[in-house]
Design an enzyme around this catalytic site. Structure first.
Site, mmCIF file in Angstrom:
data_model
loop_
_atom_site.group_PDB
_atom_site.id
_atom_site.type_symbol
_atom_site.label_atom_id
_atom_site.label_comp_id
_atom_site.label_asym_id
_atom_site.label_seq_id
_atom_site.Cartn_x
_atom_site.Cartn_y
_atom_site.Cartn_z
ATOM 1 N N ARG A 25 -40.012 -14.218 -62.414
ATOM 2 C CA ARG A 25 -40.903 -13.162 -62.912
ATOM 3 C C ARG A 25 -41.011 -13.136 -64.444
ATOM 4 O O ARG A 25 -41.240 -12.086 -65.039
ATOM 5 C CB ARG A 25 -40.467 -11.775 -62.417
ATOM 6 C CG ARG A 25 -40.713 -11.546 -60.945
ATOM 7 C CD ARG A 25 -42.197 -11.378 -60.678
ATOM 8 N NE ARG A 25 -42.460 -11.221 -59.261
ATOM 9 C CZ ARG A 25 -42.573 -10.041 -58.641
ATOM 10 N NH1 ARG A 25 -42.470 -8.933 -59.306
ATOM 11 N NH2 ARG A 25 -42.811 -9.996 -57.359
ATOM 12 N N ARG A 29 -44.815 -8.142 -66.529
ATOM 13 C CA ARG A 29 -44.848 -6.918 -67.315
ATOM 14 C C ARG A 29 -43.818 -6.818 -68.430
ATOM 15 O O ARG A 29 -43.915 -5.938 -69.267
ATOM 16 C CB ARG A 29 -44.749 -5.711 -66.378
ATOM 17 C CG ARG A 29 -46.021 -5.520 -65.567
ATOM 18 C CD ARG A 29 -45.818 -4.596 -64.402
ATOM 19 N NE ARG A 29 -44.873 -5.191 -63.465
ATOM 20 C CZ ARG A 29 -44.514 -4.638 -62.307
ATOM 21 N NH1 ARG A 29 -44.979 -3.464 -61.974
ATOM 22 N NH2 ARG A 29 -43.682 -5.247 -61.504
ATOM 23 N N ARG A 38 -53.645 -7.618 -68.763
ATOM 24 C CA ARG A 38 -53.708 -6.958 -67.450
ATOM 25 C C ARG A 38 -54.463 -5.630 -67.542
ATOM 26 O O ARG A 38 -55.214 -5.256 -66.639
ATOM 27 C CB ARG A 38 -52.271 -6.769 -66.998
ATOM 28 C CG ARG A 38 -52.020 -6.008 -65.757
ATOM 29 C CD ARG A 38 -52.235 -6.827 -64.515
ATOM 30 N NE ARG A 38 -51.740 -6.045 -63.395
ATOM 31 C CZ ARG A 38 -52.319 -4.926 -62.987
ATOM 32 N NH1 ARG A 38 -53.404 -4.490 -63.586
ATOM 33 N NH2 ARG A 38 -51.806 -4.248 -61.975
ATOM 34 N N ASP A 75 -48.911 -15.110 -56.349
ATOM 35 C CA ASP A 75 -48.039 -14.278 -55.537
ATOM 36 C C ASP A 75 -47.819 -14.957 -54.203
ATOM 37 O O ASP A 75 -48.669 -15.743 -53.763
ATOM 38 C CB ASP A 75 -48.639 -12.881 -55.331
ATOM 39 C CG ASP A 75 -47.555 -11.876 -54.990
ATOM 40 O OD1 ASP A 75 -47.014 -11.249 -55.906
ATOM 41 O OD2 ASP A 75 -47.204 -11.759 -53.798
ATOM 42 N N TYR A 152 -43.894 -9.417 -44.226
ATOM 43 C CA TYR A 152 -44.977 -8.617 -44.819
ATOM 44 C C TYR A 152 -46.173 -8.479 -43.881
ATOM 45 O O TYR A 152 -46.821 -7.437 -43.820
ATOM 46 C CB TYR A 152 -45.426 -9.225 -46.156
ATOM 47 C CG TYR A 152 -44.503 -8.879 -47.303
ATOM 48 C CD1 TYR A 152 -44.497 -7.588 -47.845
ATOM 49 C CD2 TYR A 152 -43.630 -9.811 -47.840
ATOM 50 C CE1 TYR A 152 -43.647 -7.255 -48.891
ATOM 51 C CE2 TYR A 152 -42.778 -9.490 -48.888
ATOM 52 C CZ TYR A 152 -42.796 -8.214 -49.403
ATOM 53 O OH TYR A 152 -41.952 -7.878 -50.434
HETATM 54 O O1 CP3 Z 1 -43.345 -15.267 -63.251
HETATM 55 C C1 CP3 Z 1 -43.295 -15.492 -62.031
HETATM 56 O O2 CP3 Z 1 -42.224 -15.491 -61.413
HETATM 57 C C2 CP3 Z 1 -44.581 -15.901 -61.323
HETATM 58 C C3 CP3 Z 1 -45.287 -14.864 -60.673
HETATM 59 C C4 CP3 Z 1 -44.830 -14.237 -59.365
HETATM 60 C C5 CP3 Z 1 -45.335 -12.986 -58.953
HETATM 61 N N1 CP3 Z 1 -44.904 -12.734 -57.695
HETATM 62 C C6 CP3 Z 1 -46.223 -12.139 -59.757
HETATM 63 C C7 CP3 Z 1 -46.245 -10.684 -59.520
HETATM 64 C C8 CP3 Z 1 -44.014 -14.709 -58.330
HETATM 65 C C9 CP3 Z 1 -43.166 -15.981 -58.253
HETATM 66 C C10 CP3 Z 1 -44.070 -13.742 -57.276
HETATM 67 C C11 CP3 Z 1 -43.381 -13.901 -55.980
HETATM 68 C C12 CP3 Z 1 -43.248 -12.747 -55.085
HETATM 69 N N2 CP3 Z 1 -44.173 -11.778 -54.815
HETATM 70 C C13 CP3 Z 1 -42.122 -12.507 -54.260
HETATM 71 C C14 CP3 Z 1 -40.917 -13.397 -54.169
HETATM 72 C C15 CP3 Z 1 -39.954 -13.166 -55.272
HETATM 73 C C16 CP3 Z 1 -39.211 -11.864 -55.168
HETATM 74 O O3 CP3 Z 1 -39.404 -11.041 -56.080
HETATM 75 O O4 CP3 Z 1 -38.435 -11.696 -54.235
HETATM 76 C C17 CP3 Z 1 -42.379 -11.336 -53.535
HETATM 77 C C18 CP3 Z 1 -41.454 -10.672 -52.531
HETATM 78 C C19 CP3 Z 1 -43.684 -10.889 -53.885
HETATM 79 C C20 CP3 Z 1 -44.437 -9.719 -53.350
HETATM 80 C C21 CP3 Z 1 -44.717 -8.734 -54.408
HETATM 81 N N3 CP3 Z 1 -45.640 -8.921 -55.428
HETATM 82 C C22 CP3 Z 1 -44.161 -7.436 -54.563
HETATM 83 C C23 CP3 Z 1 -43.099 -6.835 -53.665
HETATM 84 C C24 CP3 Z 1 -44.752 -6.862 -55.695
HETATM 85 C C25 CP3 Z 1 -44.565 -5.449 -56.199
HETATM 86 C C26 CP3 Z 1 -43.319 -5.296 -56.994
HETATM 87 C C27 CP3 Z 1 -43.589 -5.504 -58.446
HETATM 88 O O5 CP3 Z 1 -42.855 -6.266 -59.091
HETATM 89 O O6 CP3 Z 1 -44.532 -4.870 -58.966
HETATM 90 C C28 CP3 Z 1 -45.643 -7.818 -56.254
HETATM 91 C C29 CP3 Z 1 -46.486 -7.663 -57.468
HETATM 92 C C30 CP3 Z 1 -46.378 -8.692 -58.526
HETATM 93 N N4 CP3 Z 1 -46.294 -10.037 -58.315
HETATM 94 C C31 CP3 Z 1 -46.417 -8.433 -59.916
HETATM 95 C C32 CP3 Z 1 -46.327 -9.689 -60.544
HETATM 96 C C33 CP3 Z 1 -46.369 -9.967 -62.016
HETATM 97 C C34 CP3 Z 1 -46.559 -7.076 -60.573
HETATM 98 C C35 CP3 Z 1 -47.940 -6.518 -60.421
HETATM 99 C C36 CP3 Z 1 -48.696 -6.262 -61.709
HETATM 100 O O7 CP3 Z 1 -48.505 -6.934 -62.746
HETATM 101 O O8 CP3 Z 1 -49.545 -5.387 -61.649
#
Ligand code: CP3
Length: 348
Positions: A25, A29, A38, A75, A152
């Site tokens: 991640r 943010r 964003r 994602d 999911y």
């Molecule tokens: O930098 C990186 O790692 C690349 C980007 C990335 C995102 N999601 C962007 C994201 C990666 C590798 C993921 C994988 C992901 N997404 C996983 C597996 C990794 C983990 O955390 O266990 C999972 C379970 C998801 C599903 C997901 N996406 C959730 C549960 C959420 C909400 C929680 C949160 O962090 O807000 C997301 C949203 C998400 N995916 C964001 C980002 C940058 C935040 C949303 C935003 O910026 O508005």
């Protein structure tokens, strides 16, 4: 072709001048430049689905943090969407599937996605990112493990228990396998296409591994991860299965180069279960980055000592939390670079 290939060499078990480092991640943010971009958009999905913008935020942490890898901004939930199940990203709450998988008919209605047709925007983002990176660092591609994707699709949103998804494994294991088959076929084609588009290493995220009993994990997750690893002979593969300490001796047999550790796992215990033939990635507690500069340095040094200098890729034990101070992330990264270089030179 790559100016910095530490990540790939460490994954393959080759000698490196120092320990490579990146953060799960890292694009997101924590970076003000991400929040600024964003904020101008309609939402998360616009960013994910616009290849030029996805490429831009993929490279932001390489510029801002000097990490040893980029990970494509996307994602894991793009895969269910490509199969026909649309997701929404609800501001401050997380993912939501308005429709979920409940019946054999629902599973039958899903397609095995074609990567170019249904996930072309991710592949295009990879191509643009590769051009813009000019070989500065390797690019990591990724997908969710089939079990986490099923979780999911059946549950519809995040959950502490994922009891609807786990319930399916007891009430209709055959249907679960039909769904996992479709997800796995989609994922393999998608990851192969990512490699073809330029991804240098693939990471498989099994974020909800830790909620299954060991026998279910073996039956409904490890066997599909095994297939994915075997389908990707041309690049190193990392398997990150959060909470799956019980699966480590099975993971030793996987045809992958690296195992990711969450922060609950002791690197020395994992090393003894996995043996010397794989690289370990991880695993600082993301909360350790809330400390003072000195505390972050100390926690990072402790982590480095636990892994030792060989076959280690430094990272956190899960994604970096959005309210982490980027300066503390820099301390983490600099400490790894400096200390692991010294440790090689002085055999510390
Ligand atoms: O930098 C990186 O790692 C690349 C980007 C990335 C995102 N999601 C962007 C994201 C990666 C590798 C993921 C994988 C992901 N997404 C996983 C597996 C990794 C983990 O955390 O266990 C999972 C379970 C998801 C599903 C997901 N996406 C959730 C549960 C959420 C909400 C929680 C949160 O962090 O807000 C997301 C949203 C998400 N995916 C964001 C980002 C940058 C935040 C949303 C935003 O910026 O508005």
């Amino acid at each position: 072709m790559l100016k910095n290939d530490l990540l790939l060499r460490a994954a393959r078990g080759e000698q490196t001048e120092r320990t490579p480092v990146w953060l799960m991640r890292q694009a997101g943010r924590i970076l003000p430049e991400y929040r600024a971009l964003r904020g101008r958009l309609s939402g998360f999905k616009e960013l994910v689905e616009t290849p030029e913008l996805a490429a831009e935020v993929t490279i932001q942490p390489v510029d801002a943090l000097d990490v040893d890898a980029a990970i494509i901004f996307s994602d894991i939930l793009v895969v269910p969407e490509a199969m026909g199940l649309t997701y929404e990203m609800v501001e401050a709450r997380g993912p939501l599937f308005p429709t979920t998988i409940r019946s054999a008919q629902d599973v039958a209605n899903l397609r095995v996605a074609d990567p170019e047709e249904h996930l072309g925007y991710v592949l295009e983002a990879i191509r643009i990112t590769k051009r813009a990176l000019h070989g500065r660092v390797p690019l990591i591609g990724f997908a969710g493990a089939p079990w986490t994707i099923l979780a999911y699709m059946v549950e519809g949103h995040g959950s502490k228990t994922f009891s609807k998804a786990r319930r399916l494994l007891y009430t209709d294991p055959q249907l679960a396998h039909i769904l996992l088959r479709k997800i796995t076929d989609t994922t393999i084609a998608y990851l192969k296409a990512q490699v073809e588009a330029g991804a240098n290493l693939i990471q498989v995220f099994d974020s909800w591994a830790g909620i299954l009993p060991p026998a279910h994990y073996r039956e409904f997750s490890t066997r599909y991860i095994t297939e994915i690893c075997e389908a990707l002979p041309d690049v190193p593969v990392t398997v990150f299965a959060k909470g799956a300490f019980f699966a480590l001796s099975d993971f030793a047999q996987l045809d992958c180069q690296t195992i990711g550790l969450d922060w609950n796992q002791d690197p020395r215990d994992v090393r003894s279960l996995i043996g010397d033939a794989k690289t370990l990635q991880g695993n600082l507690d993301p909360c350790a980055l809330y400390g003072t500069r000195e505390q972050v340095q100390q926690a990072t040094l402790d982590m480095l000592r636990q892994f030792g200098p060989h076959r280690h890729i430094a990272n956190l034990g899960h994604g970096v939390y959005p309210d982490t101070d980027p300066d503390n992330v820099r301390v983490f990264i600099e400490t790894i670079k400096e200390f692991s270089t010294l440790a090689r030179e002085e055999q510390l």
